[in-house]
Design a protein around this motif. Sequence first.
Motif, PDB file in Angstrom:
ATOM      1  N   GLU A 116      33.112 103.682  39.359  1.00  0.00           N
ATOM      2  CA  GLU A 116      33.165 105.232  39.504  1.00  0.00           C
ATOM      3  C   GLU A 116      34.398 105.537  40.743  1.00  0.00           C
ATOM      4  OE1 GLU A 116      32.433 108.531  37.783  1.00  0.00           O
ATOM      5  OE2 GLU A 116      31.216 106.949  37.381  1.00  0.00           O
ATOM      6  N   CYS A 117      34.550 104.885  41.669  1.00  0.00           N
ATOM      7  CA  CYS A 117      35.426 105.318  42.760  1.00  0.00           C
ATOM      8  C   CYS A 117      36.830 105.237  42.350  1.00  0.00           C
ATOM      9  CB  CYS A 117      35.169 104.576  44.074  1.00  0.00           C
ATOM     10  SG  CYS A 117      33.617 105.052  44.797  1.00  0.00           S
ATOM     11  N   TYR A 118      37.113 104.045  41.648  1.00  0.00           N
ATOM     12  CA  TYR A 118      38.640 103.651  41.260  1.00  0.00           C
ATOM     13  C   TYR A 118      38.668 104.599  40.012  1.00  0.00           C
ATOM     14  CZ  TYR A 118      39.343  99.552  44.106  1.00  0.00           C
ATOM     15  OH  TYR A 118      39.453  98.891  45.069  1.00  0.00           O
ATOM     16  N   TRP A 119      37.888 105.030  39.043  1.00  0.00           N
ATOM     17  CA  TRP A 119      38.019 105.924  38.037  1.00  0.00           C
ATOM     18  C   TRP A 119      38.255 107.200  38.633  1.00  0.00           C
ATOM     19  CZ3 TRP A 119      39.231 105.689  33.171  1.00  0.00           C
ATOM     20  CH2 TRP A 119      39.198 106.951  32.274  1.00  0.00           C
ATOM     21  N   GLU A 120      37.692 107.692  39.325  1.00  0.00           N
ATOM     22  CA  GLU A 120      38.049 109.075  40.159  1.00  0.00           C
ATOM     23  C   GLU A 120      39.470 108.960  40.712  1.00  0.00           C
ATOM     24  OE1 GLU A 120      36.280 111.954  43.567  1.00  0.00           O
ATOM     25  OE2 GLU A 120      35.661 109.940  43.289  1.00  0.00           O
TER      26      GLU A 120
ATOM     27  N   ASN B  40      42.252 111.605  38.849  1.00  0.00           N
ATOM     28  CA  ASN B  40      42.779 112.529  39.626  1.00  0.00           C
ATOM     29  C   ASN B  40      44.302 112.387  39.631  1.00  0.00           C
ATOM     30  OD1 ASN B  40      40.885 114.468  40.607  1.00  0.00           O
ATOM     31  ND2 ASN B  40      39.649 112.530  41.162  1.00  0.00           N
ATOM     32  N   ARG B  41      44.718 111.131  39.775  1.00  0.00           N
ATOM     33  CA  ARG B  41      46.220 110.887  39.576  1.00  0.00           C
ATOM     34  C   ARG B  41      46.844 111.449  38.261  1.00  0.00           C
ATOM     35  NH1 ARG B  41      50.972 110.885  39.380  1.00  0.00           N
ATOM     36  NH2 ARG B  41      52.295 109.078  39.602  1.00  0.00           N
ATOM     37  N   LYS B  42      46.207 111.260  37.263  1.00  0.00           N
ATOM     38  CA  LYS B  42      46.511 111.712  36.078  1.00  0.00           C
ATOM     39  C   LYS B  42      46.465 113.219  35.911  1.00  0.00           C
ATOM     40  CE  LYS B  42      45.519 107.951  32.920  1.00  0.00           C
ATOM     41  NZ  LYS B  42      44.479 107.563  31.884  1.00  0.00           N
ATOM     42  N   LYS B  43      45.774 113.895  36.505  1.00  0.00           N
ATOM     43  CA  LYS B  43      45.455 115.416  36.588  1.00  0.00           C
ATOM     44  C   LYS B  43      46.522 116.201  37.573  1.00  0.00           C
ATOM     45  CE  LYS B  43      40.747 115.239  35.316  1.00  0.00           C
ATOM     46  NZ  LYS B  43      39.348 115.246  35.722  1.00  0.00           N
ATOM     47  N   GLY B  44      47.182 115.163  38.299  1.00  0.00           N
ATOM     48  CA  GLY B  44      48.053 115.944  39.514  1.00  0.00           C
ATOM     49  C   GLY B  44      47.423 116.266  40.393  1.00  0.00           C
ATOM     50  N   ASN B  45      46.082 115.916  40.898  1.00  0.00           N
ATOM     51  CA  ASN B  45      45.403 116.140  42.103  1.00  0.00           C
ATOM     52  C   ASN B  45      45.714 115.217  43.033  1.00  0.00           C
ATOM     53  OD1 ASN B  45      44.413 118.261  40.849  1.00  0.00           O
ATOM     54  ND2 ASN B  45      42.500 117.033  40.021  1.00  0.00           N
TER      55      ASN B  45
ATOM     56  N   TYR C 177      48.997 109.976  47.810  1.00  0.00           N
ATOM     57  CA  TYR C 177      47.778 109.650  48.069  1.00  0.00           C
ATOM     58  C   TYR C 177      46.770 110.570  47.357  1.00  0.00           C
ATOM     59  CZ  TYR C 177      47.394 113.111  51.767  1.00  0.00           C
ATOM     60  OH  TYR C 177      47.505 114.462  52.330  1.00  0.00           O
ATOM     61  N   TYR C 178      45.560 110.063  47.220  1.00  0.00           N
ATOM     62  CA  TYR C 178      44.361 110.893  46.715  1.00  0.00           C
ATOM     63  C   TYR C 178      43.384 111.093  47.749  1.00  0.00           C
ATOM     64  CZ  TYR C 178      40.024 112.317  44.265  1.00  0.00           C
ATOM     65  OH  TYR C 178      38.920 112.665  44.028  1.00  0.00           O
ATOM     66  N   TYR C 179      42.962 112.128  48.508  1.00  0.00           N
ATOM     67  CA  TYR C 179      41.915 112.313  49.338  1.00  0.00           C
ATOM     68  C   TYR C 179      40.484 112.079  48.470  1.00  0.00           C
ATOM     69  CZ  TYR C 179      39.010 113.774  53.194  1.00  0.00           C
ATOM     70  OH  TYR C 179      37.961 113.589  54.092  1.00  0.00           O
ATOM     71  N   SER C 180      39.656 111.195  48.765  1.00  0.00           N
ATOM     72  CA  SER C 180      38.484 110.883  47.921  1.00  0.00           C
ATOM     73  C   SER C 180      37.263 111.536  49.001  1.00  0.00           C
ATOM     74  CB  SER C 180      38.275 109.411  48.083  1.00  0.00           C
ATOM     75  OG  SER C 180      36.753 109.457  47.412  1.00  0.00           O
TER      76      SER C 180
ATOM     77  N   ILE D 216      43.475 107.738  50.152  1.00  0.00           N
ATOM     78  CA  ILE D 216      43.640 106.447  49.009  1.00  0.00           C
ATOM     79  C   ILE D 216      45.126 106.410  48.545  1.00  0.00           C
ATOM     80  CG2 ILE D 216      43.037 105.178  47.142  1.00  0.00           C
ATOM     81  CD1 ILE D 216      40.000 106.342  47.625  1.00  0.00           C
ATOM     82  N   TYR D 217      45.854 105.545  49.090  1.00  0.00           N
ATOM     83  CA  TYR D 217      47.353 105.472  48.486  1.00  0.00           C
ATOM     84  C   TYR D 217      47.236 104.534  47.467  1.00  0.00           C
ATOM     85  CZ  TYR D 217      48.599 107.689  52.894  1.00  0.00           C
ATOM     86  OH  TYR D 217      48.510 108.611  54.129  1.00  0.00           O
TER      87      TYR D 217
END
Length: 170
Positions: free
Chosen positions: A66-70, A74-79, A88-91, A98-99
């Motif tokens: 679930e964590c990697y999927w999130e 979110n990368r695809k959504k542009g978040n 990076y994405y802030y989890s 997460i870079y």
Amino acid sequence: MSKDIRTNEADLNLVKKFLAYANCADASYALILFIFLLILFNGCSQYDKFKELCEKESSQTTIHNECYWEIFSNRKKGNTQHDDKGEYYYSKKLNKKIYFDYQKAKYINVSQKDIGKITDTIFEAYYDNIHYATIHSYSYSRKGIFLGGDEANGFHFYYEKTDYCKDIGY
């Protein structure tokens, strides 16, 4: 200069031959129309099947981590955000940044089935050698004459096009 056509002097055999050619042409046009409609409706029914499969595509994805999927969704959504280290994405679950390192991301084609013009492909998604999802993907191949390019690259024609679910809004 006008032409004087005398129908009463016309050869009866010539008129019968002309009518035979006209009847043959009518039959040829009917055959061509039948073949065109057959191809059109066969292609439309497969395209409708492709759209139905695209509606179900997201429900056929199996998430293993679930964590990697999130992170990737979110990368695809542009978040995502950027800083001096990169994107990076802030989890919120992990409470950390997460870079993305795309050299660690892999998609392996597990199976591929062709069903007429529709291709059903199953991918296994890995990040840092951790299998986080199994993804179903559908594509639809069609033939025709398509115009591509732009003023910088020049215009060109291509004769085969492949549509994916994301191309038609799914």
